[in-house]
Design an enzyme around this catalytic site. Sequence first.
Site, PDB file in Angstrom:
ATOM      1  N   LEU A 203       0.880  -1.166   0.000  1.00 33.92           N
ATOM      2  CA  LEU A 203       0.000   0.000   0.000  1.00 33.92           C
ATOM      3  C   LEU A 203       0.914   1.211   0.000  1.00 33.92           C
ATOM      4  CD1 LEU A 203      -3.079   0.574   0.116  1.00 33.92           C
ATOM      5  CD2 LEU A 203      -2.870   0.765   2.592  1.00 33.92           C
ATOM      6  N   ASP A 204       0.709   2.138  -0.932  1.00 34.19           N
ATOM      7  CA  ASP A 204       1.610   3.281  -1.077  1.00 34.19           C
ATOM      8  C   ASP A 204       1.787   4.021   0.249  1.00 34.19           C
ATOM      9  OD1 ASP A 204       1.841   2.675  -3.746  1.00 34.19           O
ATOM     10  OD2 ASP A 204       0.494   4.270  -4.428  1.00 34.19           O
ATOM     11  N   ARG A 205       2.948   4.639   0.400  1.00 36.07           N
ATOM     12  CA  ARG A 205       3.273   5.305   1.662  1.00 36.07           C
ATOM     13  C   ARG A 205       2.257   6.383   2.037  1.00 36.07           C
ATOM     14  NH1 ARG A 205       6.782   9.689   2.847  1.00 36.07           N
ATOM     15  NH2 ARG A 205       7.496   9.715   0.692  1.00 36.07           N
TER      16      ARG A 205
ATOM     17  N   VAL B 183      -0.892   6.399   1.334  1.00 35.28           N
ATOM     18  CA  VAL B 183      -2.244   5.848   1.381  1.00 35.28           C
ATOM     19  C   VAL B 183      -2.450   5.140   2.710  1.00 35.28           C
ATOM     20  CG1 VAL B 183      -3.861   4.216   0.313  1.00 35.28           C
ATOM     21  CG2 VAL B 183      -2.305   5.575  -1.115  1.00 35.28           C
TER      22      VAL B 183
ATOM     23  N   HIS C   6       1.092   2.104  -8.014  1.00 34.12           N
ATOM     24  CA  HIS C   6       0.316   3.342  -8.104  1.00 34.12           C
ATOM     25  C   HIS C   6      -0.933   3.202  -8.978  1.00 34.12           C
ATOM     26  CE1 HIS C   6       3.319   5.395  -5.872  1.00 34.12           C
ATOM     27  NE2 HIS C   6       4.151   5.657  -6.857  1.00 34.12           N
TER      28      HIS C   6
END
Length: 243
Positions: free
Chosen positions: A103-105, A107, A188
């Site tokens: 999970l993106d930083r 998010v 992404h």
Amino acid sequence: MDERFRLDKLLSMAGMTRSEARRAIASGRAQVAGQVVRDAAARVAIAEVRLDGRPLEVEVDLYLMVNKPAGVVTATEDARFPTVVGLLPERLRRRGLGPVGRLDRDVGGLVLLTTDGVLAHRLISPRWKAEKVYFARCEGRLGDGDVRAFAEGVPLGDFVAKPARLEIVEASDSGSAARAALTEGKFHQVKRMFAAVGHPLESLFRERIGCVSIDPGLAPGEYRPLTPKEVEGLRALVGLSEE
């Protein structure tokens, strides 16, 4: 209350193959609370079971959900940023837990951590199509055309995203909110999909992976173990059900 497992699964967790475990049970080598049990499907607690009169030595897999805050990376260690595993107490960090996917930083939301490598691999494999659901806030007014674009598969230059569901929660010229459900999770990807249809994201939060939804009682940075029902639901989703 102690977690309960199938008797044959417990013996396999203690080092037997599943067929060896069933033969041992059928021959009367397993006792539960002092009584011989010959039903391999009996649901039992680890502390109740003896094999040939001796307690089982079982290393039970761990399954946790974490409400990851934005700013934390989905990793076991990182030289620059706090990690999702670092949110756990030391006694759990020592167990070798790893995140299921990424999970993106920037998010927030649901991250699953487990020591069950087979389950983790299948949940992120495109073959099993484990659905991920995100709550998004974006620029501009979302409309029916955006819903159709997601359903048809959004071209992203290097690949075309698989068809996804977009449910508009609210829409105005100043911004919109929606839920997006995807069965893939490339780098992404959710951000790129919204940007490609002309609605750059303002924020993103993951609400669900497969049958497991984020516990609304978890504040950012908090965690809890998955329930047996949640674990079995995930295992059934990817063809690992014991039942």
